[in-house]
Design a protein around this motif. Structure first.
Motif, PDB file in Angstrom:
ATOM      1  N   GLY A   1      28.240  40.111  42.616  1.00 37.58           N
ATOM      2  CA  GLY A   1      28.872  40.211  43.973  1.00 37.58           C
ATOM      3  C   GLY A   1      29.752  39.032  44.190  1.00 37.58           C
ATOM      4  N   LEU A   2      29.519  37.898  43.854  1.00 39.64           N
ATOM      5  CA  LEU A   2      30.164  36.638  43.860  1.00 39.64           C
ATOM      6  C   LEU A   2      31.735  36.844  43.519  1.00 39.64           C
TER       7      LEU A   2
ATOM      8  N   HIS B   1      33.256  39.623  43.558  1.00 43.15           N
ATOM      9  CA  HIS B   1      34.004  40.339  44.669  1.00 43.15           C
ATOM     10  C   HIS B   1      34.324  39.590  45.920  1.00 43.15           C
ATOM     11  N   VAL B   2      33.323  38.414  46.099  1.00 43.74           N
ATOM     12  CA  VAL B   2      33.731  37.709  47.385  1.00 43.74           C
ATOM     13  C   VAL B   2      35.064  36.831  46.980  1.00 43.74           C
TER      14      VAL B   2
ATOM     15  N   TYR C   1      37.544  39.334  48.052  1.00 43.84           N
ATOM     16  CA  TYR C   1      37.529  39.438  49.340  1.00 43.84           C
ATOM     17  C   TYR C   1      38.253  38.343  49.971  1.00 43.84           C
ATOM     18  N   GLU C   2      37.897  37.156  49.641  1.00 44.65           N
ATOM     19  CA  GLU C   2      38.836  35.771  50.315  1.00 44.65           C
ATOM     20  C   GLU C   2      40.317  35.967  49.964  1.00 44.65           C
TER      21      GLU C   2
ATOM     22  N   ILE D   1      42.033  38.812  49.927  1.00 43.23           N
ATOM     23  CA  ILE D   1      42.560  39.685  50.749  1.00 43.23           C
ATOM     24  C   ILE D   1      42.733  39.181  52.235  1.00 43.23           C
ATOM     25  N   SER D   2      41.468  38.417  52.437  1.00 46.71           N
ATOM     26  CA  SER D   2      41.653  38.139  53.883  1.00 46.71           C
ATOM     27  C   SER D   2      42.327  36.803  54.093  1.00 46.71           C
TER      28      SER D   2
ATOM     29  N   PHE E   1      38.872  46.817  45.322  1.00 50.33           N
ATOM     30  CA  PHE E   1      38.245  47.247  46.533  1.00 50.33           C
ATOM     31  C   PHE E   1      38.845  48.925  46.491  1.00 50.33           C
TER      32      PHE E   1
END
Lengths: 288, 258
Positions: free
Chosen positions: A148-149, A151-152, A155-156, A158-159, A224
């Motif tokens: 999961g990390l 993908h974090v 995620y960071e 993209i944000s 994603f």
């Protein structure tokens, strides 16, 4: 060469590395520790790749060495000459003629075959090392497939930037099980790893790790669903050969903002030019 | 109480050297129930929490967990991957210090989304809207979603930790002094928030606290610990209004106005 064993390393060391390679092939993407030897070149110059190459090289092999796609840069020239002297093997710059290709930062543009092996030089085998500093913890995460990390991190990206901003060493899932660093190849090359007919071996000398992707193995770049993986390349054709589908290097040509985009794979470019393809800046080569 | 228990500890014993941290402890927790474990520091509360959550193995005794498919699992005999999966989906853990749980270098949204991504969520838009939704539920302003936790106050950090834990809708949450180290007004708001979320989502909670007032406000049942033993257990109001064990009496009388 007198006083040296074939391909520099002694046979016991090669045996140890081959054993590690067999395990690595059996568990695609899993990092196998090995007793990395002191090599006659500094860490970061390919000590891992060179040890893997030395332990798989046979007398009839034809070796090609590339650095950033080029056959004529320092790292490539010295490693090629190293094996020409210590193993006496034939060397080549043509991708199609090679049986073993040692590479730093690129995968050749030409599709590799089942009878070829590509050896990557790896500076940092652990894909999670920037996210989780404890190696004990990352080992546990690999063991439990707890990714999961990673993908974090995506995620960071993209944000913060609106897109995944990793342009090289883009993390991949191998055989739907292990998260793996593809070594610092451009993300552009990631799709070539998927279902590649050739055997892919990775050696990290300083970090003392070997890993591998057997032929015809699924390799998926992380992404994603609504931000799918995409490759990035300069939006130009090659200045010398006019290729539009190869990875390009930007070369500054003068002090007045002049620049040239050329294939990073020099063999690919030369082959195209020999076949009569000419880019907008390629007239000199064509005239020769 | 005919419903089967969610979590049961039977005959738990654990010694640290010569110190008995747990002595013959039996615990039961039913779905949707909030159990407070109270006692002075050193009485074994946190040790019991760690044993119940599988983070610390007891010398003897068993912890049983009933999964949604009604199968019983011996928590300490479970394979590590299964326990890990449980901890990141069905279970949650809220620490006293939110920094233990949060990733301080990752934005608030990333912190909330991590458990979803660990479970296999691969749609950025969905993860983001879940994060926004949860920030709202714990009363953190939506425009703080991309801020790093280190810019948050203590109370906000604790609320962020709760959002991060509850985002996967766990059935069971372990809380270790969730209101410790916060000032009184922030504590009151946080307790209110925990109570409403836990009631609405029907989450079972094992709550460790030294603060009798917190236990009274949140818990259905209470277990009082002293030197590794549960000396008294029962409904919260019953135990606190009519304490029977001398230690409980001492504990209750030492609080100003619980």
């Amino acid at each position: 060469m007198k006083g040296y064993n074939f391909a520099y390393l002694d046979e016991q060391t090669k045996r140890m590395i081959r054993r590690g390679l067999l395990k690595a092939v059996a568990i695609p993407g899993h990092q196998v520790p090995f007793g990395s030897r002191e090599m006659p070149l500094p860490y970061g110059w390919g000590t891992g790749g060179i040890q893997v190459t030395a332990s798989i090289l046979g007398a009839n092999d034809v070796l090609k060495v590339i650095d950033q796609g080029a056959d004529d840069t320092t790292n490539a020239v010295s490693i090629r000459r190293f094996f020409a002297r210590t193993a006496g093997v034939a060397t080549t710059t043509a991708t199609a003629e090679a049986t073993v290709i040692q590479t730093r930062h690129r995968i050749p543009e030409k599709q590799l075959r089942e009878d070829q092996i590509i050896v990557y030089q790896v500076p940092q085998p652990e894909p999670l090392f920037r996210l989780e500093s404890s190696r004990v913890e990352t080992k546990r995460m690999h063991g439990l497939s707890d990714y999961g990390l990673m993908h974090v991190k995506l995620y960071e990206d993209i944000s913060r930037f609106g897109q995944i901003s990793i342009s090289y060493d883009y993390p991949v899932m191998v055989n739907e099980r292990y998260l793996m660093s593809p070594s610092p190849i451009p993300a552009f090359d990631n799709p070539k790893m998927d279902m590649m007919p050739a055997l892919q071996l990775f050696g990290a000398g300083r970090e003392k790790r070997i890993y591998a992707i057997p032929p015809w193995t699924r390799v998926k770049s992380l992404d994603f669903e609504d931000h799918p993986f995409r490759t990035i390349n300069a939006p130009h054709p090659c200045g010398l050969c006019g290729a539009t589908d190869s990875y390009l290097d930007e070369v500054v040509t003068d002090n007045h903002g002049g620049r040239l985009f050329v294939c990073s794979d020099t063999d690919h470019c030369a082959e195209r030019r020999a076949a009569g393809h000419v880019g907008t800046d390629g007239f000199q080569e064509a005239a020769e | 109480m005919t419903e089967p228990t969610l979590l049961s500890g039977r005959g738990l014993n654990l010694t640290f050297g010569t110190i008995p941290a747990l002595a013959d402890v039996d615990v039961d927790l039913w779905p949707g129930e909030m159990l407070a474990i109270v006692g002075e520091s050193g009485s074994g509360k946190t040790t019991l929490l760690n044993v119940l959550s599988g983070r610390l193995a007891p010398d003897s005794g068993t912890v049983w967990y009933r999964d949604p498919a009604d199968r019983l699992h011996d928590v300490h005999a479970m394979p590590a991957p299964a326990l890990r999966t449980l901890h990141r989906s069905d279970w949650g853990f809220v620490h006293q210090d939110p920094r233990q749980n949060l990733r301080m270098t990752v934005s608030a949204g990333g912190n909330v989304g991590e458990r979803l991504m660990a479970q296999g969520a691969r749609h950025y838009g969905d993860i983001r809207s879940a994060a926004l939704d949860w920030l709202e539920q714990v009363e953190i302003d939506a425009n703080r979603i991309d801020d790093l936790p280190r810019t948050f106050s203590g109370g906000m950090l604790q609320r962020l930790q709760i959002a991060r834990t509850l985002v996967t809708h766990p059935r069971l949450v372990f809380m270790d002094e969730p209101t410790g180290g916060l000032d009184v007004s922030v504590q009151a708001r946080l307790l209110d928030l925990i109570r409403s979320l836990v009631t609405r989502l029907r989450i079972a909670v094992v709550l460790v606290t030294h603060d009798i007032a917190v236990a009274r406000l949140l818990a259905h049942r209470i277990a009082v610990m002293q030197r590794g033993r549960i000396v008294e257990t029962g409904l919260t109001d019953q135990v606190l209004d009519d304490p029977r064990h001398p230690y409980t009496q001492l504990l209750v009388s030492s609080v100003l106005n619980a």
